[in-house]
Design a protein around this motif. Structure first.
Motif, PDB file in Angstrom:
ATOM      1  N   LYS A 220       2.997   7.619 -27.507  1.00 34.39           N
ATOM      2  CA  LYS A 220       4.355   8.176 -27.462  1.00 34.39           C
ATOM      3  C   LYS A 220       5.381   7.091 -27.125  1.00 34.39           C
ATOM      4  O   LYS A 220       6.414   6.976 -27.778  1.00 34.39           O
ATOM      5  CB  LYS A 220       4.415   9.299 -26.422  1.00 34.39           C
ATOM      6  CG  LYS A 220       5.154  10.484 -26.957  1.00 34.39           C
ATOM      7  CD  LYS A 220       5.049  11.706 -26.100  1.00 34.39           C
ATOM      8  CE  LYS A 220       4.851  12.974 -26.914  1.00 34.39           C
ATOM      9  NZ  LYS A 220       4.113  12.975 -28.117  1.00 34.39           N
ATOM     10  N   ALA A 221       5.076   6.310 -26.131  1.00 29.86           N
ATOM     11  CA  ALA A 221       5.990   5.233 -25.732  1.00 29.86           C
ATOM     12  C   ALA A 221       6.145   4.220 -26.859  1.00 29.86           C
ATOM     13  O   ALA A 221       7.238   3.727 -27.135  1.00 29.86           O
ATOM     14  CB  ALA A 221       5.477   4.547 -24.472  1.00 29.86           C
ATOM     15  N   GLY A 222       5.033   3.930 -27.539  1.00 29.03           N
ATOM     16  CA  GLY A 222       5.071   2.973 -28.640  1.00 29.03           C
ATOM     17  C   GLY A 222       6.001   3.427 -29.750  1.00 29.03           C
ATOM     18  O   GLY A 222       6.700   2.622 -30.355  1.00 29.03           O
ATOM     19  N   PHE A 223       6.013   4.705 -29.998  1.00 29.01           N
ATOM     20  CA  PHE A 223       6.857   5.241 -31.067  1.00 29.01           C
ATOM     21  C   PHE A 223       8.288   5.490 -30.618  1.00 29.01           C
ATOM     22  O   PHE A 223       9.152   5.749 -31.442  1.00 29.01           O
ATOM     23  CB  PHE A 223       6.247   6.541 -31.624  1.00 29.01           C
ATOM     24  CG  PHE A 223       5.194   6.286 -32.662  1.00 29.01           C
ATOM     25  CD1 PHE A 223       5.457   6.485 -34.013  1.00 29.01           C
ATOM     26  CD2 PHE A 223       3.941   5.828 -32.302  1.00 29.01           C
ATOM     27  CE1 PHE A 223       4.490   6.240 -34.982  1.00 29.01           C
ATOM     28  CE2 PHE A 223       2.958   5.581 -33.263  1.00 29.01           C
ATOM     29  CZ  PHE A 223       3.228   5.787 -34.598  1.00 29.01           C
ATOM     30  N   SER A 224       8.525   5.454 -29.319  1.00 27.32           N
ATOM     31  CA  SER A 224       9.889   5.715 -28.848  1.00 27.32           C
ATOM     32  C   SER A 224      10.725   4.438 -28.992  1.00 27.32           C
ATOM     33  O   SER A 224      10.190   3.347 -29.136  1.00 27.32           O
ATOM     34  CB  SER A 224       9.873   6.160 -27.387  1.00 27.32           C
ATOM     35  OG  SER A 224       9.879   5.021 -26.557  1.00 27.32           O
ATOM     36  N   LYS A 225      12.028   4.605 -28.934  1.00 26.84           N
ATOM     37  CA  LYS A 225      12.887   3.418 -29.062  1.00 26.84           C
ATOM     38  C   LYS A 225      13.287   2.891 -27.684  1.00 26.84           C
ATOM     39  O   LYS A 225      14.088   1.969 -27.579  1.00 26.84           O
ATOM     40  CB  LYS A 225      14.148   3.787 -29.852  1.00 26.84           C
ATOM     41  CG  LYS A 225      13.828   4.234 -31.264  1.00 26.84           C
ATOM     42  CD  LYS A 225      14.789   3.616 -32.264  1.00 26.84           C
ATOM     43  CE  LYS A 225      14.261   3.565 -33.676  1.00 26.84           C
ATOM     44  NZ  LYS A 225      13.517   4.744 -34.142  1.00 26.84           N
ATOM     45  N   SER A 226      12.721   3.515 -26.637  1.00 27.37           N
ATOM     46  CA  SER A 226      13.175   3.169 -25.299  1.00 27.37           C
ATOM     47  C   SER A 226      12.337   2.061 -24.659  1.00 27.37           C
ATOM     48  O   SER A 226      11.151   2.271 -24.349  1.00 27.37           O
ATOM     49  CB  SER A 226      13.130   4.430 -24.426  1.00 27.37           C
ATOM     50  OG  SER A 226      12.935   4.082 -23.083  1.00 27.37           O
ATOM     51  N   PRO A 227      12.930   0.883 -24.457  1.00 27.64           N
ATOM     52  CA  PRO A 227      12.183  -0.194 -23.792  1.00 27.64           C
ATOM     53  C   PRO A 227      11.710   0.239 -22.404  1.00 27.64           C
ATOM     54  O   PRO A 227      10.618  -0.130 -21.972  1.00 27.64           O
ATOM     55  CB  PRO A 227      13.194  -1.330 -23.679  1.00 27.64           C
ATOM     56  CG  PRO A 227      14.271  -1.008 -24.634  1.00 27.64           C
ATOM     57  CD  PRO A 227      14.303   0.478 -24.793  1.00 27.64           C
ATOM     58  N   LEU A 228      12.522   1.052 -21.724  1.00 28.27           N
ATOM     59  CA  LEU A 228      12.163   1.463 -20.378  1.00 28.27           C
ATOM     60  C   LEU A 228      10.840   2.241 -20.376  1.00 28.27           C
ATOM     61  O   LEU A 228       9.953   1.996 -19.559  1.00 28.27           O
ATOM     62  CB  LEU A 228      13.290   2.329 -19.787  1.00 28.27           C
ATOM     63  CG  LEU A 228      13.048   2.765 -18.344  1.00 28.27           C
ATOM     64  CD1 LEU A 228      13.045   1.557 -17.406  1.00 28.27           C
ATOM     65  CD2 LEU A 228      14.095   3.784 -17.896  1.00 28.27           C
ATOM     66  N   LYS A 229      10.721   3.165 -21.324  1.00 22.69           N
ATOM     67  CA  LYS A 229       9.485   3.940 -21.444  1.00 22.69           C
ATOM     68  C   LYS A 229       8.300   3.003 -21.658  1.00 22.69           C
ATOM     69  O   LYS A 229       7.235   3.166 -21.065  1.00 22.69           O
ATOM     70  CB  LYS A 229       9.588   4.888 -22.639  1.00 22.69           C
ATOM     71  CG  LYS A 229       9.725   6.337 -22.243  1.00 22.69           C
ATOM     72  CD  LYS A 229       9.593   7.226 -23.459  1.00 22.69           C
ATOM     73  CE  LYS A 229      10.194   8.593 -23.137  1.00 22.69           C
ATOM     74  NZ  LYS A 229      10.675   9.283 -24.310  1.00 22.69           N
ATOM     75  N   LYS A 230       8.523   2.027 -22.514  1.00 22.66           N
ATOM     76  CA  LYS A 230       7.444   1.087 -22.812  1.00 22.66           C
ATOM     77  C   LYS A 230       7.062   0.282 -21.577  1.00 22.66           C
ATOM     78  O   LYS A 230       5.891   0.111 -21.274  1.00 22.66           O
ATOM     79  CB  LYS A 230       7.856   0.151 -23.949  1.00 22.66           C
ATOM     80  CG  LYS A 230       7.971   0.874 -25.277  1.00 22.66           C
ATOM     81  CD  LYS A 230       8.319  -0.077 -26.401  1.00 22.66           C
ATOM     82  CE  LYS A 230       8.603   0.733 -27.660  1.00 22.66           C
ATOM     83  NZ  LYS A 230       9.049  -0.067 -28.774  1.00 22.66           N
ATOM     84  N   PHE A 231       8.089  -0.188 -20.856  1.00 24.76           N
ATOM     85  CA  PHE A 231       7.803  -0.947 -19.638  1.00 24.76           C
ATOM     86  C   PHE A 231       6.968  -0.133 -18.660  1.00 24.76           C
ATOM     87  O   PHE A 231       6.029  -0.622 -18.059  1.00 24.76           O
ATOM     88  CB  PHE A 231       9.104  -1.371 -18.938  1.00 24.76           C
ATOM     89  CG  PHE A 231       9.767  -2.555 -19.578  1.00 24.76           C
ATOM     90  CD1 PHE A 231       9.019  -3.691 -19.912  1.00 24.76           C
ATOM     91  CD2 PHE A 231      11.130  -2.554 -19.841  1.00 24.76           C
ATOM     92  CE1 PHE A 231       9.626  -4.795 -20.505  1.00 24.76           C
ATOM     93  CE2 PHE A 231      11.739  -3.652 -20.433  1.00 24.76           C
ATOM     94  CZ  PHE A 231      10.992  -4.772 -20.772  1.00 24.76           C
ATOM     95  N   LYS A 232       7.368   1.136 -18.530  1.00 24.02           N
ATOM     96  CA  LYS A 232       6.664   1.985 -17.553  1.00 24.02           C
ATOM     97  C   LYS A 232       5.206   2.177 -17.913  1.00 24.02           C
ATOM     98  O   LYS A 232       4.327   2.087 -17.052  1.00 24.02           O
ATOM     99  CB  LYS A 232       7.377   3.346 -17.447  1.00 24.02           C
ATOM    100  CG  LYS A 232       8.600   3.271 -16.572  1.00 24.02           C
ATOM    101  CD  LYS A 232       9.104   4.646 -16.242  1.00 24.02           C
ATOM    102  CE  LYS A 232      10.174   4.554 -15.170  1.00 24.02           C
ATOM    103  NZ  LYS A 232      11.067   5.717 -15.201  1.00 24.02           N
ATOM    104  N   VAL A 233       4.963   2.456 -19.186  1.00 21.77           N
ATOM    105  CA  VAL A 233       3.573   2.651 -19.609  1.00 21.77           C
ATOM    106  C   VAL A 233       2.780   1.350 -19.453  1.00 21.77           C
ATOM    107  O   VAL A 233       1.648   1.340 -18.955  1.00 21.77           O
ATOM    108  CB  VAL A 233       3.518   3.166 -21.069  1.00 21.77           C
ATOM    109  CG1 VAL A 233       2.103   3.086 -21.617  1.00 21.77           C
ATOM    110  CG2 VAL A 233       4.010   4.601 -21.124  1.00 21.77           C
ATOM    111  N   ALA A 234       3.404   0.246 -19.862  1.00 23.86           N
ATOM    112  CA  ALA A 234       2.720  -1.051 -19.750  1.00 23.86           C
ATOM    113  C   ALA A 234       2.374  -1.339 -18.296  1.00 23.86           C
ATOM    114  O   ALA A 234       1.290  -1.816 -17.970  1.00 23.86           O
ATOM    115  CB  ALA A 234       3.600  -2.159 -20.321  1.00 23.86           C
ATOM    116  N   GLU A 235       3.302  -1.000 -17.423  1.00 28.95           N
ATOM    117  CA  GLU A 235       3.065  -1.253 -16.002  1.00 28.95           C
ATOM    118  C   GLU A 235       1.906  -0.397 -15.494  1.00 28.95           C
ATOM    119  O   GLU A 235       1.021  -0.879 -14.793  1.00 28.95           O
ATOM    120  CB  GLU A 235       4.330  -0.952 -15.204  1.00 28.95           C
ATOM    121  CG  GLU A 235       4.218  -1.449 -13.773  1.00 28.95           C
ATOM    122  CD  GLU A 235       5.350  -0.966 -12.895  1.00 28.95           C
ATOM    123  OE1 GLU A 235       6.194  -0.166 -13.369  1.00 28.95           O
ATOM    124  OE2 GLU A 235       5.377  -1.366 -11.732  1.00 28.95           O
TER     125      GLU A 235
END
Ligand SMILES: [Zn+2]
Length: 316
Positions: A220-235
């Protein structure tokens, strides 16, 4: 909690019958070789067998409450020796400790049992040293060797052991087990049963650790355009243990592959997998996943690595 009775082992009738007969007739072998795929119940069965062997109250239906049963449950019984690879292999030094352990008679039970996990990881020296004690075991010694691949063991060890085969468990059985014991909904149980390929152990780990949820939020995060979402999942992923990461990468690879099959030939797609389907080239994606996984083993920054993977999902 360990399974304390052989008749509670799931779908391994030939193995269970062989062991039950041996116990009943008191015709125990000095060495058993439990062989079969990962996660189908080899170790669970070995422990159940130990309860039958050692219970002080009832050998047919181990009580779970006597002194012996309690010690087995906690894995602190003095007549059980557990051997497993230190780092990558089982060494001759470890086998020497086993030989020392076997020098004296049992302290509390009738037997002394050596449980060898991942027996195929014995290096040749260790294998040869073990063979010596298999050739002339003291009357009270029982070895239980667990392996996924007995062709990697010395043939002379195999020929001295009673082979106990374990098989993959049918998908339907795993699904019902998950629904009953974890109260999963139909589609989650169905997906977990499907992705575990007959390994109930794998299904349980993925279920208990929430790896399927991780996959869903990752995609979901990968498909979203939100860097913040991606950062959170990566973290969050950067905190997973190596073992959990293995399962995560396994599911991620499977998602790429099943997306491809769905996309190409409309092959049924696991019901609890992410709604989003990967549409890039599966081969290069799987290669990248593998590279990231390898890089993590060499201590690259995990958050960066996951962020990189997240950005790759819908572009490659
Ligand atoms: Zn007992």
């Amino acid at each position: 909690m360990k399974v304390k009775s052989l008749n509670k082992i799931l779908k391994q009738e030939p193995a269970v019958n062989l062991l039950t007969q041996a116990l009943r007739k008191k015709r125990l072998s000095h060495a058993y070789l439990f062989t079969g795929p990962k996660g189908v119940g080899k170790e669970t069965t070995a422990w159940a067998f130990l309860f039958h062997l050692f219970c002080e109250k009832d050998k047919e239906n181990p009580c779970g409450e006597c002194r012996a049963c309690k010690k087995i449950e906690k894995e602190i019984h003095p007549d059980i020796y557990i051997l497993f690879p230190e780092k990558r292999e089982i060494t001759i030094g470890q086998i020497r400790e086993v030989i020392d352990f076997l020098k004296y008679r049992p302290l509390e039970a009738e037997y002394k049992v050596i449980l060898v996990k991942e027996a195929e990881k014995m290096n040749p020296e260790a294998g040869n040293a073990l063979l010596k004690s298999l050739e002339e075991p003291p009357f009270y010694a029982i070895f239980i060797l667990l392996t996924e691949n007995f062709s990697k063991l010395l043939p002379t060890i195999v020929s001295r052991s009673q082979i106990v085969r374990f098989r993959t468990i049918p998908k339907g059985v795993i699904k019902e087990f998950l629904k009953k014991n974890f109260l999963f909904e139909e589609e989650v149980a169905d997906t977990l049963a499907e992705v575990s390929f007959g390994s109930i152990g794998k299904a349980i780990t993925i279920a208990e650790k929430g790896i399927l949820e991780e996959l869903n939020s990752f995609v979901k995060a990968g498909f979203s355009k939100s860097p913040l979402k991606k950062f959170k999942v990566a973290e969050r992923l950067s905190f997973l243990s190596l073992q959990d990461l293995d399962d995560f990468f396994y599911l991620l690879t499977l998602w790429v592959w099943r997306s491809y099959l769905k996309h190409k030939i409309d092959y049924p797609y696991p019901r609890a997998f992410p709604e989003e389907i990967f549409e890039g080239d599966p081969y290069s994606a799987i290669k990248t996943i593998y590279e990231v996984k390898t890089a993590l083993d060499s201590y690259v920054n995990p958050e960066l690595s996951f962020y990189y993977l997240l950005n790759l999902l819908h572009t490659s």
